[in-house]
Design a protein around this motif. Structure first.
Motif, PDB file in Angstrom:
ATOM      1  N   ILE A  89       0.881  -1.174   0.000  1.00  0.00           N
ATOM      2  CA  ILE A  89       0.000   0.000   0.000  1.00  0.00           C
ATOM      3  C   ILE A  89       0.914   1.218   0.000  1.00  0.00           C
ATOM      4  N   THR A  90       0.711   2.095  -0.972  1.00  0.00           N
ATOM      5  CA  THR A  90       1.561   3.293  -1.072  1.00  0.00           C
ATOM      6  C   THR A  90       0.660   4.516  -1.131  1.00  0.00           C
ATOM      7  N   PRO A 128       2.612   4.962   9.063  1.00  0.00           N
ATOM      8  CA  PRO A 128       2.898   3.520   9.102  1.00  0.00           C
ATOM      9  C   PRO A 128       1.676   2.647   9.370  1.00  0.00           C
ATOM     10  N   ARG A 129       0.615   3.249   9.949  1.00  0.00           N
ATOM     11  CA  ARG A 129      -0.568   2.425  10.219  1.00  0.00           C
ATOM     12  C   ARG A 129      -1.321   2.080   8.938  1.00  0.00           C
ATOM     13  N   HIS A 131      -3.344  13.295  13.740  1.00  0.00           N
ATOM     14  CA  HIS A 131      -3.785  13.954  12.499  1.00  0.00           C
ATOM     15  C   HIS A 131      -2.547  14.321  11.681  1.00  0.00           C
ATOM     16  N   PRO A 132      -1.828  13.335  11.147  1.00  0.00           N
ATOM     17  CA  PRO A 132      -0.550  13.640  10.491  1.00  0.00           C
ATOM     18  C   PRO A 132      -0.594  14.771   9.441  1.00  0.00           C
ATOM     19  N   PRO A 133      -1.673  14.882   8.618  1.00  0.00           N
ATOM     20  CA  PRO A 133      -1.634  15.959   7.614  1.00  0.00           C
ATOM     21  C   PRO A 133      -1.578  17.370   8.203  1.00  0.00           C
ATOM     22  N   PHE A 134      -2.003  17.528   9.456  1.00  0.00           N
ATOM     23  CA  PHE A 134      -1.892  18.860  10.074  1.00  0.00           C
ATOM     24  C   PHE A 134      -0.444  19.351  10.045  1.00  0.00           C
ATOM     25  N   MET A 135       0.488  18.411  10.193  1.00  0.00           N
ATOM     26  CA  MET A 135       1.889  18.800  10.374  1.00  0.00           C
ATOM     27  C   MET A 135       2.410  19.556   9.156  1.00  0.00           C
ATOM     28  N   GLY A 164      -5.342   8.041  27.514  1.00  0.00           N
ATOM     29  CA  GLY A 164      -5.680   8.005  26.093  1.00  0.00           C
ATOM     30  C   GLY A 164      -4.819   8.844  25.182  1.00  0.00           C
ATOM     31  N   ALA A 165      -3.702   9.425  25.663  1.00  0.00           N
ATOM     32  CA  ALA A 165      -2.820  10.120  24.717  1.00  0.00           C
ATOM     33  C   ALA A 165      -2.394   9.063  23.704  1.00  0.00           C
ATOM     34  N   ARG A 166      -2.726   9.322  22.438  1.00  0.00           N
ATOM     35  CA  ARG A 166      -2.609   8.274  21.412  1.00  0.00           C
ATOM     36  C   ARG A 166      -1.173   7.831  21.195  1.00  0.00           C
ATOM     37  N   LYS A 167      -1.042   6.583  20.750  1.00  0.00           N
ATOM     38  CA  LYS A 167       0.271   6.026  20.392  1.00  0.00           C
ATOM     39  C   LYS A 167       0.348   5.956  18.877  1.00  0.00           C
ATOM     40  N   SER A 168       1.548   6.142  18.355  1.00  0.00           N
ATOM     41  CA  SER A 168       1.673   6.254  16.905  1.00  0.00           C
ATOM     42  C   SER A 168       1.179   5.004  16.187  1.00  0.00           C
ATOM     43  N   LEU A 169       1.419   3.811  16.745  1.00  0.00           N
ATOM     44  CA  LEU A 169       1.115   2.591  16.012  1.00  0.00           C
ATOM     45  C   LEU A 169      -0.147   1.876  16.483  1.00  0.00           C
TER      46      LEU A 169
END
Ligand SMILES: Nc1nc2c(c(=O)[nH]1)N[C@H]1C(S)=C(S)[C@@H](COP(=O)(O)OP(=O)(O)OC[C@H]3O[C@@H](n4cnc5c(=O)[nH]c(N)nc54)[C@H](O)[C@@H]3O)O[C@H]1N2
Ligand SMILES: Nc1nc2c(c(=O)[nH]1)N[C@H]1C(S)=C(S)[C@@H](COP(=O)(O)OP(=O)(O)OC[C@H]3O[C@@H](n4cnc5c(=O)[nH]c(N)nc54)[C@H](O)[C@@H]3O)O[C@H]1N2
Ligand code: SF4
Ligand SMILES: [Mo]
Length: 702
Positions: free
Chosen positions: A37-38, A52-53, A181-185, A577-582
């Motif tokens: 998946i790309t 990575p998820r 929310h990775p796209p925010f970065m 609940g502070a989210r984990k990356s994976l």
């Protein structure tokens, strides 16, 4: 596992639904097997990136533990595989007999984060309504609705994501964008390149705080005090949008009078944020308005004062002049497609939707029944008994507060059906477990309201015997006798066509545009030509709707429970609940390469707190709240990473369920949200022999 594909090409574009960001991706197939998946390059949301998820969708799809046949619980408590036909028949018969014996409302449907929103949510709502019950529950009794209500009670709408890239100042409250929310970065980077400033408010140094110009660590649940302090600052210095206030606002005088007490010193006392920092943030707002993005994350709504704190933030956004701007409180328009929900056709309000009496705003504005109250109804402590529940894509035995009670309640049901990929803690309690299909096995319409874009996803795979959400509701509805009327479509393509019919977008056209189509050109500052969708048609700094419900008309600041009812024997404040990356809530613990990175749960502590209790890094401790206890290993953080006195535990662990400690019955009076991020707790050292083992430092990875 044998899979058949209905796709002829080798690279198929679609949207990733491993999280709500929904990045555009390319799924690569070789001999009908998904091999990669790309990122899809040309979608405006993820702009050629993914996290990575995303690729873990392959791990899930081919996971060896995936359930591929329906399971029925036998009298000895073990599960036995049965055919899908038998499962649907037996489940339908039992639903029918509960309806005949007790009434349709004694059956509920519960949709979780796994299936996502829009279409999958609407199928679930449609099914339960067509069955005759108003009782639709979801993870949204603890997610997103708090923010939705906080904003829409003021402005009539909520845009989940402002366009940060065009802001001159970005203020983030209780959110963790690099992970959530990775796209925010990318948008932050665009804005920062043009000189924008970033302010982060969080008791923890979450990764985005490292980029911040100002980082302030409040006591959990006190953001409202800061917002009021900033409102006061703008009003006292006469630096607010006076034209907006004169023409479009009700209740300004009331909030101006109430704000007066929130001097910087008073805010410092309430929130722990230094008075000078409050003034500094106030000055940044004055200097940069109106191009300011204010964003509230789950860190605000997971408190029993959350909605009013968010209302105060929305008022601040209006005063700063951000209303209707691209970077600000933007009012998105809908596409105008057909709705799958039946609320306009069948009124079931007289049936007593669960929780609507306690939290009328949650039901009025979101048609959400209250999942925590549902537990009481399952336990026979409600106005009527809740006897059966069909759960899809949710894992409340881990993710809902007060785990002990959740397990007791789900176990008390006459019929619990769980539709999932895995035998989760919730599925283990079920009478029937149905094998669920992943997002790669369905085709659905998605919206990105902030960009007014519509997208279609591709059904890429089909595993014989494993059916998707639409098939689940369709087949049950047909077996129950209301399929012809309410689920008449033979395929998802037919449903999608029906939804699109009133618009000028066709299904074929959508399928040709994996980058999405703009369904309506964006109009900014619409409030100047059109009444905002509040009861008064104005921006409601004071809400007569809430007042009539006996709730506070203006968003008064109530100190959080851990301050209001401070107890000497529970001296720490637990945020969860502070989210984990994976990980994704309770998901992905069974993906071995992810588990290597996050092998074990831990409680994060400030070094001074650990020293005071003579606790070492990696030591096992017992964390206790008024309602439960949890044994867990300690991770001592750097002193800048956590506010002293605050501890944090991730919420998705099956083996270390922190929701044993959280309250289901301390709720926000407007949204009914539970207290997940401000729980008073005690930490005790436990048996030294269990503490001696050495654990790898990977245990502390966020
Ligand atoms: N990788 C990954 N991504 C996810 C998810 C996941 O499980 N994993 N879950 C998704 C879902 S459903 C959601 S709702 C979103 C949530 O995404 P976000 O809203 O960004 O929330 P969280 O990671 O919960 O971050 C909350 C932050 O609030 C802070 N906080 C806690 N209490 C307070 C407080 O009182 N005030 C302030 N100012 N801050 C506080 C915490 O320290 C934490 O850093 O993430 C989504 N994205
Ligand atoms: N203490 C504490 N508790 C919290 C939170 C917190 O911060 N702290 N956060 C809350 C929030 S914001 C949320 S959103 C909730 C999430 O609560 P849930 O929705 O219960 O959480 P998940 O763990 O994501 O459960 C999703 C389940 O759906 C399955 N699944 C995934 N995809 C699909 C699919 O396409 N179809 C089907 N049928 N199943 C699928 C997964 O295997 C998983 O078992 O948790 C809440 N609970
Ligand atoms: S952020 Fe990651 S998991 Fe979420 S949609 Fe994008 S690629 Fe998928
Ligand atoms: Mo969420």
């Amino acid at each position: 596992m044998k899979v058949a594909t209905n796709a002829s090409t080798k690279i198929l574009p679609t949207l990733c639904r491993m999280c709500e960001t929904r990045c555009a991706i390319n799924v690569h197939l070789k001999d009908d097997v998904i091999v990669n998946i790309t990122p899809f390059k040309n979608h405006p949301v993820n702009r050629g990136r993914m996290c990575p998820r995303g690729i873990a969708a392959i791990d899930l799809f081919y996971h060896p533990e995936r359930i591929l046949k329906p399971l029925k619980k036998m009298p000895d408590g073990r599960f036995q595989e049965i055919s899908r036909e038998q499962a649907i028949d037996e489940i339908a018969d039992q639903l029918q007999s509960i309806k005949a014996g007790h009434g349709a409302r004694c059956v509920g449907v519960w949709k979780g984060e796994g299936a996502g929103f829009y279409q999958q949510e609407d199928y679930a709502r449609r099914f339960v309504h067509a069955f005759g019950s108003p009782n639709y529950f979801s993870n949204d009794s603890a997610c997103y609705n708090g923010r939705y209500l906080g904003h829409s009670l003021v402005t009539g709408f909520w845009n989940p994501f402002p366009d940060f890239s065009v802001a001159d100042l970005i203020l983030l409250f209780g959110t963790n964008p690099p992970i959530c929310h990775p796209p925010f970065m990318r948008e932050f980077a665009d804005a920062k390149e043009k000189g924008a400033k970033l302010v982060v408010i969080d008791p923890r140094l979450n990764p985005v705080a490292c980029y911040a110009d100002v980082f302030a660590q409040p006591y959990p649940g006190t953001d409202g005090a800061l917002c009021w302090g900033l409102i006061r600052h703008l009003i006292e210095t006469k630096n607010y949008d006076t034209q907006l206030v004169e023409q479009y606002v009700v209740g300004f005088e009331k909030i101006a009078a109430y704000a007066q007490r929130f001097t910087p010193e008073y805010v410092e006392k309430q929130s722990g944020i230094y008075a000078g920092v409050v003034e500094e943030i106030g000055q940044l707002i004055i200097k940069n308005r109106p191009r300011i993005s204010f964003f509230a994350g789950a860190g605000l709504e997971h408190h029993e004062n959350g909605v009013n704190n968010i209302r105060a933030l929305a008022i601040l956004g209006c005063l700063a002049g951000t209303l209707g701007l691209k970077s600000g409180l933007f009012w998105p328009e809908e596409m105008g497609g057909r709705k799958l929900t039946l609320y306009d056709q069948i009124s079931l309000e007289s049936e007593g939707p669960i929780g609507a009496d306690k939290f009328p705003a949650l039901y009025d504005l979101r048609k959400e029944c209250h999942s925590m109250t549902a537990m009481d109804y399952m336990l026979g402590k409600g106005a009527y008994p809740l006897k059966a529940m069909v759960v899809t894509a949710a894992n409340p035995a881990v993710t809902n507060p007060n785990t002990t009670k959740v397990i007791e309640a789900l176990s008390a049901l006459d019929l619990l059906v769980v539709n999932d990929f895995f035998l989760t803690p919730t599925a283990k309690l079920a009478h029937y477990v149905l094998p669920a299909a992943t997002f790669l096995e369905r085709s659905e319409i998605h919206y990105f309201p902030n960009k007014q874009i519509v997208n279609l996803t591709a059904k890429i795979q089909h595993i014989p015997g494993v059916e998707n959400e639409y098939r689940l509701w369709h087949d049950l509805a047909h077996r129950l006798g209301f399929g012809e009327k309410y689920f008449p479509w033979n395929s998802e393509a037919d449903v999608n066509r029906w939804i699109l019919e009133p618009t000028d977008i066709t299904l074929e056209e959508l399928a040709r545009h994996p980058e999405g189509l703009v369904y309506k050109p964006i109009r900014y500052q619409k409030f100047k030509n059109q009444l905002v969708p509040t009861p008064s048609g104005k921006l409601e700094f004071a809400s007569s709707y809430l007042k009539n419900l006996g709730l506070s008309e203006i968003p008064e600041y109530i100190p959080p429970y851990h301050i209001r009812c401070a107890k000497e024997n529970y001296p720490f404040v637990l945020t969860t609940g502070a989210r984990k990356s994976l990980f994704y809530h309770s998901r992905h613990q069974n993906i071995p390469r992810f588990r290597t990175i996050h092998p074990e749960a831990f409680v994060e502590m400030h070094p001074d707190d650990a020293a005071q209790l003579n606790i070492q890094h990696n030591e096992m401790v017992r964390v206790s709240s008024e309602i439960g206890t949890l044994d867990i290993r300690v991770c001592i953080r750097h002193r800048s990473e956590l506010r002293k006195g605050v501890i944090e535990i991730y919420h998705g662990w099956e083996q270390w369920p922190v929701n044993l400690l959280t309250y289901d019955a301390l709720n926000d009076p407007i949204s009914g949200f539970p207290l997940l991020k401000g729980v008073p707790v005690r930490i005790d050292k436990i048996d030294a022999s269990t503490s001696a083992e050495h654990q790898p430092d990977a245990a502390c990875t966020t």
